[in-house]
Design a protein around this motif. Structure first.
Motif, short mmCIF file in Angstrom:
data_model
loop_
_atom_site.label_atom_id
_atom_site.label_comp_id
_atom_site.label_asym_id
_atom_site.label_seq_id
_atom_site.Cartn_x
_atom_site.Cartn_y
_atom_site.Cartn_z
N GLY A 162 0.91 -1.27 -0.04
CA GLY A 162 -0.02 -0.03 -0.03
C GLY A 162 0.79 1.21 0.08
N ALA A 163 1.96 1.36 0.85
CA ALA A 163 2.92 2.40 0.84
C ALA A 163 3.46 2.63 -0.28
CB ALA A 163 3.87 2.32 2.26
N PHE A 164 4.02 1.40 -0.86
CA PHE A 164 4.65 1.64 -2.19
C PHE A 164 4.05 2.28 -3.47
CE2 PHE A 164 8.65 1.61 -4.42
CZ PHE A 164 8.53 1.12 -5.53
N GLY A 165 2.59 1.65 -3.33
CA GLY A 165 1.74 1.84 -4.41
C GLY A 165 1.52 3.39 -4.48
N PHE A 166 1.22 4.06 -3.35
CA PHE A 166 0.91 5.57 -2.91
C PHE A 166 2.34 6.21 -3.50
CE2 PHE A 166 0.08 9.37 -0.75
CZ PHE A 166 0.80 9.84 -0.14
N MET A 167 3.28 5.81 -2.98
CA MET A 167 4.78 6.31 -3.74
C MET A 167 4.92 6.34 -5.14
SD MET A 167 7.33 4.80 -0.89
CE MET A 167 8.68 6.27 -1.22
N ALA A 168 4.33 5.43 -5.74
CA ALA A 168 4.45 5.36 -7.25
C ALA A 168 3.43 6.51 -7.58
CB ALA A 168 3.88 4.02 -7.72
N ARG A 169 2.02 6.58 -7.04
CA ARG A 169 1.38 7.78 -7.71
C ARG A 169 1.73 9.20 -7.47
NH1 ARG A 169 -4.87 5.82 -6.32
NH2 ARG A 169 -5.23 7.66 -7.53
N HIS B 71 9.19 17.86 -6.85
CA HIS B 71 9.68 16.67 -6.09
C HIS B 71 9.90 16.66 -4.44
CE1 HIS B 71 10.59 16.84 -10.44
NE2 HIS B 71 10.48 15.61 -10.53
N PRO B 72 9.23 15.63 -3.99
CA PRO B 72 9.20 15.57 -2.42
C PRO B 72 10.66 15.10 -1.97
CG PRO B 72 8.24 13.65 -3.34
CD PRO B 72 8.51 14.66 -4.40
N GLU B 73 10.88 15.28 -0.60
CA GLU B 73 11.84 14.92 0.01
C GLU B 73 11.28 13.88 0.70
OE1 GLU B 73 14.35 19.09 0.21
OE2 GLU B 73 14.39 17.48 1.84
N TRP B 74 11.55 12.46 0.67
CA TRP B 74 10.85 11.55 1.40
C TRP B 74 11.61 10.21 1.69
CZ3 TRP B 74 6.58 9.74 -2.79
CH2 TRP B 74 7.18 9.34 -3.96
N SER B 75 10.90 9.54 2.67
CA SER B 75 11.50 8.18 3.13
C SER B 75 10.19 7.28 3.31
CB SER B 75 12.12 8.46 4.36
OG SER B 75 11.29 8.71 5.51
N ASN B 76 10.58 5.94 3.31
CA ASN B 76 9.60 4.85 3.47
C ASN B 76 10.10 4.00 4.44
OD1 ASN B 76 9.22 1.79 1.80
ND2 ASN B 76 7.49 2.87 2.94
N VAL B 77 9.36 3.67 5.54
CA VAL B 77 9.69 2.18 6.45
C VAL B 77 8.52 1.63 6.36
CG1 VAL B 77 10.31 1.85 8.43
CG2 VAL B 77 11.32 3.77 7.76
N TYR B 78 8.67 0.36 5.95
CA TYR B 78 7.49 -0.78 5.89
C TYR B 78 6.22 0.01 5.32
CZ TYR B 78 4.24 -4.27 7.00
OH TYR B 78 3.07 -5.17 6.82
N ASN B 79 5.35 0.48 6.20
CA ASN B 79 4.02 0.92 5.83
C ASN B 79 3.74 2.22 5.84
OD1 ASN B 79 3.95 0.54 8.46
ND2 ASN B 79 1.72 0.56 8.55
N LYS B 80 4.82 2.93 6.19
CA LYS B 80 4.92 4.55 6.50
C LYS B 80 5.73 5.02 5.28
CE LYS B 80 4.11 4.72 11.75
NZ LYS B 80 4.21 3.14 12.00
N VAL B 81 4.85 6.23 5.00
CA VAL B 81 5.71 7.20 3.95
C VAL B 81 5.78 8.64 4.53
CG1 VAL B 81 5.61 8.10 1.77
CG2 VAL B 81 4.76 5.80 1.98
N ASP B 82 7.08 8.99 4.97
CA ASP B 82 7.35 10.40 5.34
C ASP B 82 7.61 11.36 4.49
OD1 ASP B 82 9.18 11.12 8.35
OD2 ASP B 82 8.42 12.61 7.02
N ILE B 83 6.87 12.33 3.97
CA ILE B 83 7.08 13.06 3.06
C ILE B 83 7.42 14.74 3.37
CG2 ILE B 83 6.02 14.30 0.99
CD1 ILE B 83 4.32 11.90 0.62
N THR B 84 8.35 15.23 2.98
CA THR B 84 8.55 16.80 3.24
C THR B 84 8.74 17.39 1.98
OG1 THR B 84 9.97 16.36 5.27
CG2 THR B 84 10.38 18.31 4.02
#
Ligand code: HBI
Length: 93
Positions: A39-46, A57-70
């Motif tokens: 779910g997290a990665f599908g969101f990141m793809a969109r 473009h965002p500055e972001w990180s992903n840990v398992y099911n969390k996406v941290d966007i700045t």
């Protein structure tokens, strides 16, 4: 792109859903949580497609099911309408 004025900040930032000011007001940040990594990665793809279309473009990180966007505007060394508009588009996903 011009940096947001105080009036623009007061008008637009409170309307964003769950975005917090970061980096002494030079950025906005939000952490999204999904059921799982897929779910997290599908969101990141969109988000990636939105970012490319917006040329912002965002500055972001992903840990398992969390996406941290700045979001911040490097060209303005702070927040611009590009950040506001991309945040709104991300929240519309
Ligand atoms: N993304 N967040 C962010 N800030 C920018 O200033 C920016 C960008 N993506 C592309 C971009 N600028 C280009 O327009 C410039 O690097 C030419």
């Amino acid at each position: 792109m011009d940096r947001l004025t105080e009036a623009e900040r007061a008008e637009h930032l409170p309307q964003l859903e769950g975005w917090d000011l970061a980096r002494d007001g030079a950025a906005i940040r939000k952490v999204y949580e999904f059921d799982d990594f897929v779910g997290a990665f599908g969101f990141m793809a969109r988000v990636a497609l939105l970012a490319e279309k917006a040329d912002h473009h965002p500055e972001w990180s992903n840990v398992y099911n969390k996406v941290d966007i700045t979001l911040t505007t490097h060209d303005a060394d702070g927040l611009s309408m590009r950040d506001v508009e991309l945040a709104q588009k991300i929240d519309a996903i």
